[in-house]
Design an enzyme around this catalytic site. Sequence first.
Site, PDB file in Angstrom:
ATOM      1  N   GLU A 221      21.807 -11.825  -0.752  1.00 56.88           N
ATOM      2  CA  GLU A 221      22.210 -10.819  -1.345  1.00 56.88           C
ATOM      3  C   GLU A 221      23.767 -10.284  -0.693  1.00 56.88           C
ATOM      4  O   GLU A 221      23.448  -9.622   0.138  1.00 56.88           O
ATOM      5  CB  GLU A 221      21.178  -9.725  -1.819  1.00 56.88           C
ATOM      6  CG  GLU A 221      20.211 -10.227  -2.287  1.00 56.88           C
ATOM      7  CD  GLU A 221      20.165 -10.621  -3.751  1.00 56.88           C
ATOM      8  OE1 GLU A 221      21.384 -10.412  -4.274  1.00 56.88           O
ATOM      9  OE2 GLU A 221      19.043 -11.239  -4.356  1.00 56.88           O
ATOM     10  N   CYS A 255      26.316  -1.865  -2.488  1.00 53.42           N
ATOM     11  CA  CYS A 255      26.828  -2.858  -2.670  1.00 53.42           C
ATOM     12  C   CYS A 255      27.270  -3.210  -4.061  1.00 53.42           C
ATOM     13  O   CYS A 255      27.986  -4.298  -4.509  1.00 53.42           O
ATOM     14  CB  CYS A 255      25.765  -4.255  -2.233  1.00 53.42           C
ATOM     15  SG  CYS A 255      24.022  -3.986  -3.022  1.00 53.42           S
TER      16      CYS A 255
END
Length: 476
Positions: A221, A255
């Site tokens: 990720e 993020c």
Amino acid sequence: MEKVVEHIKPVSVGKVESVFKLQKEAFHNNPYPDLRQRLESLHKLEQLILENQESIAQAISEDFGNRAIQETKIAEIYGCIEEIRHACKRLKGWMKPQKRHISLLLRGAKNRVLPQPKGVIAIIVPWNYPLLLSVGPLVSALSAGNRCMIKMAASSRSLSTLLHYLFRQYFPEDLVSILPEVTAVEFTAQPYDHLLFTGSSRVGQVVMRRAADHLTPVTLELGGKSPVIVCEDFDINIAAKRILSSKFFNAGQTCVAPDYLLIPEDRLVSFWESAKRLVSKWYPSLHSKDYTSIINEEAFNRLEAYLQDAREKGAKVQPLLEVKNNRRLQKIVPTLVFNPTEDMNLLREEIFGPILPVLTYKKLSDAMGYINHRDRPLALYIFSNSEDLQDNIVKNTMSGGVCINDCAMHVSQADLPFGGIGASGMGQYHAYEGFLEFSKLRPIFKQAKKSAAGALQPPYGQRFDKIFRFLLRFKL
């Protein structure tokens, strides 16, 4: 308020190999935990978070210098609890073997797919949402029946120490182990059965190379530059409120935070005016505890360098508060950057801070083209009331996830998978897809008492030809 870690005995760096061997042996002794055992682990995890939520929020704030307690509660505490409860409610169904179609030739036999635990799962956690990004994957891994070793970020020292202490109270070390202050080199040296890493693309490449030594499957990720497209038909004030509240949440250290904005030329001034009103209302001063600090001096310096680079190359840098960045508080003023160019670091690197470059476009196709000529982002944000426009953008772009008429909300949905694509990652967790990610979908064929396949055994002859022609003609 007293510091959390002052009341916790410091822990030494444990031997990662010994914990790995302990968990591997425990897995061999119980390779398929039943539903009751898995639910018990998930309920303990929920109990741990609920009973210690204030200490957890305080520890995270200590690690940041200041992190709004409310941001931790809604994004991390609640996010974890919702995901645990979602898994508990559906786990029985997830665990059921799946019946599969049987070949015509083998009627009477049976096919099924059984999701089985992989074994020992390694989870490497970043500092920006340290509870959510450790517990989220942990929920998926425990639901799938695995054992887990977790490496926290060096910048999360207070939380890491606290969680190490708490997990030892609630879980045996052979089921879940938090390993504080261990190095990445030491942690990634073990032959795990699956490894999940959340962080930068650069470090993700290193982790993947390390995992390759053991042929360990990985979930990455990574992040990247998540774009926002505002279309002509959408209310600019509503768009500004939703975009900027997401961008400045956790001071942009997210993020999936909007990383750059694409907006029609004639809406630029309206967006700027709305942004000034909103930010002055949300954060009257950088001293506000509602506004989170930048994680450390290195990150603060990097963001200041980005702004200086933009100024020197001709961008218009517009702070949204009439104050300067505060080095003592490690806070960067919420800032918009107009007229950014491709040679600026703000458009070349993931920002991870409260700075939003704003680009304009004349035609929607130009905006989509701009996105498509860059690395595939972790998220794409679309603001439009037209379902035709929404559908057009979704089908003609690619990203890890999509959020329409808001930002980042897709990540908080317990029944949606989360993951990137290309430079923004691979694999996914959350929801049923997370359960599958940490399971081996084991195909199982069971032959009938009498096998029709015997008719195709040697010696071959006319009977074989007749059966073969029948099989080719038959339509399912």
